[in-house]
Design a protein around this motif. Sequence first.
Motif, short mmCIF file in Angstrom:
data_model
loop_
_atom_site.label_atom_id
_atom_site.label_comp_id
_atom_site.label_asym_id
_atom_site.label_seq_id
_atom_site.Cartn_x
_atom_site.Cartn_y
_atom_site.Cartn_z
N ALA A 1 -9.48 7.16 15.17
CA ALA A 1 -10.79 7.81 15.02
C ALA A 1 -11.48 7.40 13.72
O ALA A 1 -12.54 7.93 13.39
CB ALA A 1 -10.62 9.32 15.05
N GLY A 2 -10.86 6.46 12.98
CA GLY A 2 -11.47 5.95 11.76
C GLY A 2 -11.29 6.84 10.55
O GLY A 2 -12.08 6.76 9.60
N LEU A 3 -10.25 7.68 10.55
CA LEU A 3 -10.00 8.52 9.38
C LEU A 3 -9.37 7.69 8.25
O LEU A 3 -9.18 6.49 8.39
CB LEU A 3 -9.08 9.69 9.76
N MET A 4 -9.03 8.32 7.16
CA MET A 4 -8.55 7.63 5.95
C MET A 4 -7.41 6.65 6.25
O MET A 4 -6.41 7.04 6.87
CB MET A 4 -8.06 8.64 4.92
N PRO A 5 -7.53 5.40 5.81
CA PRO A 5 -6.44 4.43 6.00
C PRO A 5 -5.14 4.87 5.35
O PRO A 5 -4.06 4.41 5.73
CB PRO A 5 -6.99 3.15 5.34
N LEU A 6 -5.23 5.77 4.36
CA LEU A 6 -4.04 6.26 3.67
C LEU A 6 -3.07 6.96 4.62
O LEU A 6 -1.88 7.08 4.32
CB LEU A 6 -4.46 7.22 2.54
N LEU A 7 -3.59 7.42 5.76
CA LEU A 7 -2.73 8.09 6.74
C LEU A 7 -1.61 7.18 7.22
O LEU A 7 -0.51 7.65 7.54
CB LEU A 7 -3.55 8.57 7.94
N LYS A 8 -1.89 5.87 7.29
CA LYS A 8 -0.88 4.93 7.81
C LYS A 8 0.33 4.82 6.89
O LYS A 8 1.46 5.08 7.33
CB LYS A 8 -1.52 3.56 8.07
N PRO A 9 0.17 4.46 5.60
CA PRO A 9 1.36 4.39 4.74
C PRO A 9 2.00 5.76 4.53
O PRO A 9 3.22 5.86 4.41
CB PRO A 9 0.82 3.80 3.43
N THR B 1 0.81 -1.21 0.00
CA THR B 1 0.00 0.00 0.00
C THR B 1 0.85 1.27 0.00
O THR B 1 0.31 2.37 -0.10
CB THR B 1 -0.92 0.04 1.24
N LEU B 2 2.17 1.12 0.11
CA LEU B 2 3.03 2.29 0.19
C LEU B 2 3.03 3.10 -1.09
O LEU B 2 3.17 4.32 -1.08
CB LEU B 2 4.46 1.88 0.56
N GLY B 3 2.89 2.41 -2.21
CA GLY B 3 2.95 3.07 -3.50
C GLY B 3 1.91 4.16 -3.66
O GLY B 3 2.20 5.24 -4.19
N GLU B 4 0.69 3.91 -3.16
CA GLU B 4 -0.38 4.89 -3.33
C GLU B 4 -0.15 6.15 -2.51
O GLU B 4 -0.74 7.20 -2.79
CB GLU B 4 -1.72 4.27 -2.96
N ALA B 5 0.72 6.05 -1.50
CA ALA B 5 0.99 7.23 -0.66
C ALA B 5 2.33 7.87 -1.00
O ALA B 5 2.68 8.91 -0.42
CB ALA B 5 0.99 6.83 0.81
N ALA B 6 3.07 7.29 -1.95
CA ALA B 6 4.45 7.73 -2.22
C ALA B 6 4.53 9.18 -2.66
O ALA B 6 5.28 9.98 -2.08
CB ALA B 6 5.09 6.83 -3.26
N TRP B 7 3.75 9.55 -3.65
CA TRP B 7 3.88 10.92 -4.18
C TRP B 7 3.41 11.96 -3.16
O TRP B 7 3.96 13.06 -3.08
CB TRP B 7 3.11 11.06 -5.49
N ILE B 8 2.39 11.60 -2.35
CA ILE B 8 1.93 12.52 -1.31
C ILE B 8 3.00 12.69 -0.24
O ILE B 8 3.25 13.81 0.24
CB ILE B 8 0.62 12.02 -0.67
N ALA B 9 3.65 11.59 0.13
CA ALA B 9 4.70 11.65 1.16
C ALA B 9 5.91 12.44 0.66
O ALA B 9 6.49 13.24 1.41
CB ALA B 9 5.12 10.23 1.55
#
Length: 407
Positions: free
Chosen positions: A353-361, A292-300
């Motif tokens: 708090a159930g926010l976006m799972p994307l926060l983790k990666p 799942t790291l790939g989907e967060a890569a550009w944001i990170a």
Amino acid sequence: MEYLVLEVGTALLLVALASLLAGKLKLSIVPFLLILGMLVGPHAPVIGVFDFTFIQSQPVISFLGRIGVLFLLFYIGLEFSVSKLMKSGRSIVFGGSVYVALNFVIGLAYGFLVNFPLYETLIIAGMLSVSSTAIVAKVLVDLKRTGNSETELILGMILFDDLFLAVFLSIMSGLLLGGATSIGGVFLSVAISMGYMLIFFVIARKGPPLLNKILNITSNEIFIIVVFSLLLFISGLSEKLHVAEAIGALLFGLALSETEHSKRIEQLVIPFRDFFGAVFFFSFGLSIDPTTLGEAAWIAVGAVLLTIIGNIMAGMIAGRNAGLSYKASTNIGLTVMARGEFTIIVANLGLSAGLMPLLKPFSALYVLVLAIVGPLLAKESKPIYKGLNKVFKWHKDKETVSVEKGV
């Protein structure tokens, strides 16, 4: 649960080996433990009796990690004190305010730019605003800069940043965990969180005489049982009141920081902080699916670049306001660059708090990159300053020359 102890023991042995490797390379253990956690887990192999998936032991490891968060925040509370803040100079307050405000505004703008919802954007802003006290302290010691002209301001800014973290987590706990749906309900939840926090500030200022009597325990064994039991109870009670348990731990540390027993508690806490804190980073990495790291890569990556720019700007503004040279001011921004334990704690609040799972990666990549890049940039501050000086044509004053010779 067959072989549960062996599974937990295997996990702790891996944590120890990763920590040894980080120590050999003289780097922060944070990125090593995050990577280790991501390398094992549900997708890892089972070799004989050694189960690297850690499926059975995951709840135990996760709980140990939660204990690690409590010790980390409790220790910060002990280090911070209301009297220290009141005695802080104008330069520290100004520098800390600029650092927090600039990074927070950048985080807000970035969150809205990538189309995150409001609460996720606030969490992103909080993540971008908190440096890693542990990594910053290690950088100052490793680079032998504890005697530099800018070091007092750096430590003061970190202290201010810790205070911001406490306030931010208290407010966000009220918003995210209070269960309020109306505007009035939201304000009530925030008011409860802030009121709860204020109680501990009052205890820290007015309660030391009583706390000194209560903690006047000769036996270290009984002393540590009493303190740690209160730590877990208050943290759990905080969660019951919809205040993050980590903030309960920080506030309890704050309440004890003004007592005559604070140094004794610090000495007893440090081994637990280091051990359980290491498990916390490993546990966080264990919960991340590397696919799942790939989907967060550009944001990170975008957040990392903005953080580097924002930190250099904040360091320059704070340093020059304090009368420091351009070189010393550059050192400030580069030294406080690293992100680590507190960024992940902010992310965890959003996830709980159930926010976006994307926060983790996103948080994993963001911390991983800056925990490595931050200390490296601080180490190479001299050539970085020279490069910036060529662009901005800063003049070299006597302090700049002396600092360059000493770094």
